[in-house]
Scaffold this active site. Sequence first.
Site, PDB file in Angstrom:
ATOM      1  N   SER A  63       0.832  -1.201   0.000  1.00  0.00           N
ATOM      2  CA  SER A  63       0.000   0.000   0.000  1.00  0.00           C
ATOM      3  C   SER A  63       0.872   1.258   0.000  1.00  0.00           C
ATOM      4  CB  SER A  63      -0.953  -0.051   1.201  1.00  0.00           C
ATOM      5  OG  SER A  63      -1.976   0.904   1.078  1.00  0.00           O
ATOM      6  N   ASP A  75     -10.021  -4.680  -4.632  1.00  0.00           N
ATOM      7  CA  ASP A  75      -9.387  -3.706  -3.736  1.00  0.00           C
ATOM      8  C   ASP A  75     -10.113  -2.374  -3.895  1.00  0.00           C
ATOM      9  OD1 ASP A  75      -7.764  -1.920  -2.362  1.00  0.00           O
ATOM     10  OD2 ASP A  75      -5.907  -2.874  -3.007  1.00  0.00           O
ATOM     11  N   HIS A 123      -7.886  -5.495  -0.133  1.00  0.00           N
ATOM     12  CA  HIS A 123      -6.663  -4.692  -0.139  1.00  0.00           C
ATOM     13  C   HIS A 123      -5.440  -5.431   0.402  1.00  0.00           C
ATOM     14  CE1 HIS A 123      -4.118  -1.241  -0.251  1.00  0.00           C
ATOM     15  NE2 HIS A 123      -4.041  -1.119   1.060  1.00  0.00           N
TER      16      HIS A 123
END
Length: 269
Positions: A107, A214, A244
């Site tokens: 991320s 996601d 995610h």
Amino acid sequence: MTEAHEHVLTGTRGRLAAREWTTGPPRYVALLVHGYGEHIGRYDEVAGVLTDHGAAVYGVDHIGHGRSDGERVLIEDFEDVVTDVHTLAERARTAHPDLPLVVIGHSMGGLIASRYAQRHPGGPAALVLSGPVIGDWELPRRLLAHDEIPDVPISPAALSRDPAVGAAYAADPLVWHGPMKRPTLEAFVRTLDAVAEGGDVGGLPLLWVHGDDDRLVPLPGSRVGVERLAGGGLTERICPGARHEVFHETNRAEVFRDVTDFLDGVLAR
């Protein structure tokens, strides 16, 4: 059995809490780079997989995160965070001077890891990006358009199809559950632009793993950035139905196998 050792580093803006996981003599070093609002302690399972695969694993709580110094989730310049990651990498290299270094970013950590690879060409032997904040990520600009940053909390259900993951996240006192901060959002925008303009990583082997469900970092926007960043060595694994945090997903054993198989190919070169 994997043992975790705690370290304290001097970062660009204060003291940083770092962690090292080891088992037996390693054959490579893995540097884990965590995401926004979380901390490196959430990566114990990933670290266990990697140490079983032969890695010495290192990770640090970014400034303003976890047990590190700083106002919570305040990052004024991601270049400082990249420098902090390099400080940890140098510590790992001192301990294991002859081993290849693999950088694994999730991320926001994918953004940091991407910038790290651009700033240190020839340093990492491989780059792994999980649900990376890279390319066309619209959230920062959308939030910055407001006079007051709206509080849009991350839904635990957006992390994984495994409800235990969301429950643990919601109950974790080291996870930030409040609103994003304007300086951090502005830093995101600058760094997304810096990575976009920073050129590709040449022949550096790059593995991109992403859930096709996601909702926090949508796959199409990341694809733009990943394909721009990659030179000639992109491998992608898109996980159907995954959200995610693919390292915490219901199919994480498959994801871990993708990562270790990719690293086997890199280390065999």
